[in-house]
Scaffold this active site. Sequence first.
Site, PDB file in Angstrom:
ATOM      1  N   SER A 118       0.853  -1.191   0.000  1.00  0.00           N
ATOM      2  CA  SER A 118       0.000   0.000   0.000  1.00  0.00           C
ATOM      3  C   SER A 118       0.883   1.233   0.000  1.00  0.00           C
ATOM      4  O   SER A 118       2.063   1.167   0.385  1.00  0.00           O
ATOM      5  CB  SER A 118      -0.894  -0.005   1.245  1.00  0.00           C
ATOM      6  OG  SER A 118      -1.518   1.242   1.441  1.00  0.00           O
ATOM      7  N   TYR A 144      -2.447  -0.602  10.454  1.00  0.00           N
ATOM      8  CA  TYR A 144      -2.506  -0.876   9.020  1.00  0.00           C
ATOM      9  C   TYR A 144      -1.189  -0.480   8.348  1.00  0.00           C
ATOM     10  O   TYR A 144      -0.613  -1.242   7.572  1.00  0.00           O
ATOM     11  CB  TYR A 144      -3.671  -0.122   8.383  1.00  0.00           C
ATOM     12  CG  TYR A 144      -3.767  -0.304   6.884  1.00  0.00           C
ATOM     13  CD1 TYR A 144      -4.316  -1.467   6.350  1.00  0.00           C
ATOM     14  CD2 TYR A 144      -3.308   0.676   6.011  1.00  0.00           C
ATOM     15  CE1 TYR A 144      -4.389  -1.651   4.975  1.00  0.00           C
ATOM     16  CE2 TYR A 144      -3.383   0.501   4.635  1.00  0.00           C
ATOM     17  CZ  TYR A 144      -3.932  -0.663   4.121  1.00  0.00           C
ATOM     18  OH  TYR A 144      -4.001  -0.833   2.759  1.00  0.00           O
TER      19      TYR A 144
END
Length: 254
Positions: A144, A157
């Site tokens: 990501s 995350y």
Amino acid sequence: MNMTLQGKVAFITGAASGVGRACALSFSAEGANVALLDMNREGLAETIALLPNPEAALALDCDVTQVSSVRDAVQNTLSRWNRLDAAVNAAGVEGATRPLLEEDDDLYNRVMDINVRGVWNCMRAQIEQMLRQDTGGSIVNVSSGAGLVGSARSAVYGTSKHAVVGLTRSAALQYARKGVRINAVCPSGIQTPMAERIVASFQGGAPSAGGANYPLGRYSTPGEIASGILWLSSPGAASAIGTVLAIDAGFTAA
């Protein structure tokens, strides 16, 4: 540029939606046989129905956090096609939008189990098989933009996605000369169900304004991410080793 995967066997996790589904469509369109993994059986069925060649697809119910489930999926793939040429580890979860002190142990365990342990489990099984083959193989992990910069949205995350980058680079160094290429993509701001859940979690609306605040002026599409993954998996990317490719509408360039 040699992008063909005709007759190759691809193993794609998180294939019921989003980037995983887009990869299934792209790889199938390039002539690959595709083993599609997810815990969402209905979503997998929808993905297969969209493929240009559904007869060359295998739907596998798989929990990437469980070693036995992953190894069973690899074995089922081998039983069908007797090899594994490319793997895309796209299964992941978004965590929650909250400060570090509000991210509890249950959230940490869930995000790290799926986003990190899941990639770890898959890579180990995939590499083992690719080393047995005379042609090696390619693995692309989906990290990501939050794996390249800090995440004000979720420390857990962001940590999990940084870990995916670390796993990718380290394993790439270990297995490049043995014929296994390992790379990663780092998307951000994609039009996927996960992105929709993230947007919905922001108080007062998402700061990205539907993608308008990204340098590109919009979100990326899953197909655009899949195009980068397809290239990294192809013979045309033969010298891509430990590459961490940002495909993020300019998010990490700002």
